[in-house]
Scaffold this motif. Structure first.
Motif, PDB file in Angstrom:
ATOM      1  N   LEU A   1      80.400 -26.552   1.234  1.00 39.74           N
ATOM      2  CA  LEU A   1      80.640 -25.128   1.381  1.00 39.74           C
ATOM      3  C   LEU A   1      82.062 -24.939   1.889  1.00 39.74           C
ATOM      4  O   LEU A   1      82.420 -25.458   2.939  1.00 39.74           O
ATOM      5  CB  LEU A   1      79.649 -24.509   2.366  1.00 39.74           C
ATOM      6  N   ARG A   2      82.868 -24.219   1.108  1.00 36.13           N
ATOM      7  CA  ARG A   2      84.243 -23.904   1.507  1.00 36.13           C
ATOM      8  C   ARG A   2      84.303 -22.422   1.838  1.00 36.13           C
ATOM      9  O   ARG A   2      84.035 -21.588   0.981  1.00 36.13           O
ATOM     10  CB  ARG A   2      85.220 -24.178   0.372  1.00 36.13           C
TER      11      ARG A   2
ATOM     12  N   THR B   1      78.137 -30.357   3.563  1.00 41.02           N
ATOM     13  CA  THR B   1      79.486 -30.590   4.065  1.00 41.02           C
ATOM     14  C   THR B   1      80.188 -29.250   4.246  1.00 41.02           C
ATOM     15  O   THR B   1      80.235 -28.438   3.326  1.00 41.02           O
ATOM     16  CB  THR B   1      80.289 -31.467   3.084  1.00 41.02           C
ATOM     17  N   ALA B   2      80.744 -29.021   5.428  1.00 43.41           N
ATOM     18  CA  ALA B   2      81.430 -27.765   5.727  1.00 43.41           C
ATOM     19  C   ALA B   2      82.933 -27.974   5.691  1.00 43.41           C
ATOM     20  O   ALA B   2      83.461 -28.855   6.368  1.00 43.41           O
ATOM     21  CB  ALA B   2      81.012 -27.256   7.094  1.00 43.41           C
ATOM     22  N   THR B   3      83.623 -27.172   4.896  1.00 42.95           N
ATOM     23  CA  THR B   3      85.081 -27.152   4.882  1.00 42.95           C
ATOM     24  C   THR B   3      85.478 -25.753   5.343  1.00 42.95           C
ATOM     25  O   THR B   3      85.678 -24.842   4.538  1.00 42.95           O
ATOM     26  CB  THR B   3      85.636 -27.469   3.485  1.00 42.95           C
TER      27      THR B   3
ATOM     28  N   ALA C   1      85.378 -31.654  11.559  1.00 46.10           N
ATOM     29  CA  ALA C   1      86.105 -32.258  10.437  1.00 46.10           C
ATOM     30  C   ALA C   1      86.589 -31.166   9.501  1.00 46.10           C
ATOM     31  O   ALA C   1      85.919 -30.147   9.300  1.00 46.10           O
ATOM     32  CB  ALA C   1      85.194 -33.226   9.691  1.00 46.10           C
ATOM     33  N   PHE C   2      87.769 -31.360   8.925  1.00 45.09           N
ATOM     34  CA  PHE C   2      88.329 -30.376   8.006  1.00 45.09           C
ATOM     35  C   PHE C   2      89.140 -31.106   6.946  1.00 45.09           C
ATOM     36  O   PHE C   2      90.074 -31.827   7.257  1.00 45.09           O
ATOM     37  CB  PHE C   2      89.209 -29.371   8.760  1.00 45.09           C
TER      38      PHE C   2
ATOM     39  N   SER D   1      90.328 -30.440  -0.002  1.00 48.59           N
ATOM     40  CA  SER D   1      89.166 -29.714  -0.512  1.00 48.59           C
ATOM     41  C   SER D   1      89.326 -28.211  -0.308  1.00 48.59           C
ATOM     42  O   SER D   1      88.940 -27.407  -1.157  1.00 48.59           O
ATOM     43  CB  SER D   1      87.891 -30.198   0.184  1.00 48.59           C
ATOM     44  N   TYR D   2      89.909 -27.821   0.819  1.00 44.44           N
ATOM     45  CA  TYR D   2      90.048 -26.397   1.137  1.00 44.44           C
ATOM     46  C   TYR D   2      90.927 -25.661   0.132  1.00 44.44           C
ATOM     47  O   TYR D   2      90.776 -24.459  -0.070  1.00 44.44           O
ATOM     48  CB  TYR D   2      90.597 -26.228   2.551  1.00 44.44           C
ATOM     49  N   LYS D   3      91.824 -26.384  -0.521  1.00 43.09           N
ATOM     50  CA  LYS D   3      92.685 -25.752  -1.529  1.00 43.09           C
ATOM     51  C   LYS D   3      91.863 -25.174  -2.676  1.00 43.09           C
ATOM     52  O   LYS D   3      92.301 -24.249  -3.351  1.00 43.09           O
ATOM     53  CB  LYS D   3      93.717 -26.742  -2.057  1.00 43.09           C
ATOM     54  N   GLY D   4      90.659 -25.688  -2.908  1.00 39.86           N
ATOM     55  CA  GLY D   4      89.798 -25.180  -3.961  1.00 39.86           C
ATOM     56  C   GLY D   4      89.149 -23.848  -3.623  1.00 39.86           C
ATOM     57  O   GLY D   4      88.499 -23.230  -4.458  1.00 39.86           O
ATOM     58  N   ARG D   5      89.325 -23.364  -2.398  1.00 33.35           N
ATOM     59  CA  ARG D   5      88.727 -22.098  -1.996  1.00 33.35           C
ATOM     60  C   ARG D   5      89.376 -20.900  -2.697  1.00 33.35           C
ATOM     61  O   ARG D   5      88.805 -19.820  -2.756  1.00 33.35           O
ATOM     62  CB  ARG D   5      88.820 -21.923  -0.480  1.00 33.35           C
ATOM     63  N   ASN D   6      90.539 -21.079  -3.290  1.00 34.19           N
ATOM     64  CA  ASN D   6      91.186 -19.954  -3.976  1.00 34.19           C
ATOM     65  C   ASN D   6      90.344 -19.435  -5.133  1.00 34.19           C
ATOM     66  O   ASN D   6      90.486 -18.298  -5.561  1.00 34.19           O
ATOM     67  CB  ASN D   6      92.597 -20.317  -4.433  1.00 34.19           C
TER      68      ASN D   6
END
Length: 137
Positions: free
Chosen positions: A50-51, A71-73, A96-97, A101-106
């Motif tokens: 989940l982002r 998994t939490a981002t 954890a971060f 992966s977070y770049k895919g939140r766009n």
């Protein structure tokens, strides 16, 4: 309006909440309404990851995700970082971060832009979802 979308921006769950309501209280209801049909067997109800943005970074949401092995981002808000550092070793370690992966939140943000162009009522959101699905067929 709150939505849960897949990695391609396709809407999976859409919930309409109060206009003045925050994002965080809707996080768990979104996940509890997730049902993705499979070719056979029961529908899938647990995403691998989940982002989200900082609005969903609460202890309640993180505990829920941990319990369900999701998994939490989620970036940690600045005030929580400061509180943890102020407490020193008693503040615990940061969650954890994964920045890559977070770049895919766009993908999520682009879908919200589509939603904002739709009428804010549920019918408008449903029509926007149907159009999104028809574009891939």
């Amino acid at each position: 309006m709150h939505a849960l979308v897949d990695g391609h921006g396709m809407p999976l769950v859409v919930l309409i909440g109060p206009g003045q309501g925050g994002d965080n209280p809707m996080g768990i209801p979104l996940l509890e309404n997730l049902r993705v049909q499979r070719a056979c067997g029961r529908p899938r109800t647990r995403p691998d990851e989940l982002r989200t943005d900082k609005a969903y970074s609460s202890r309640q949401v993180r505990d829920y995700l941990r319990k369900r092995r999701i998994t939490a981002t989620i970036p940690e808000p600045a005030d929580r970082i400061a509180n943890r550092k102020r407490k020193g070793s008693r503040g615990g370690r940061p969650p954890a971060f994964d920045t890559v992966s977070y770049k895919g939140r766009n993908v999520v943000e682009r879908r919200f832009c589509d939603f904002k162009h739709a009428i804010v009522y549920r019918a408008g959101v449903v029509i926007a979802d149907v159009v999104a699905w028809l574009k891939i067929i």
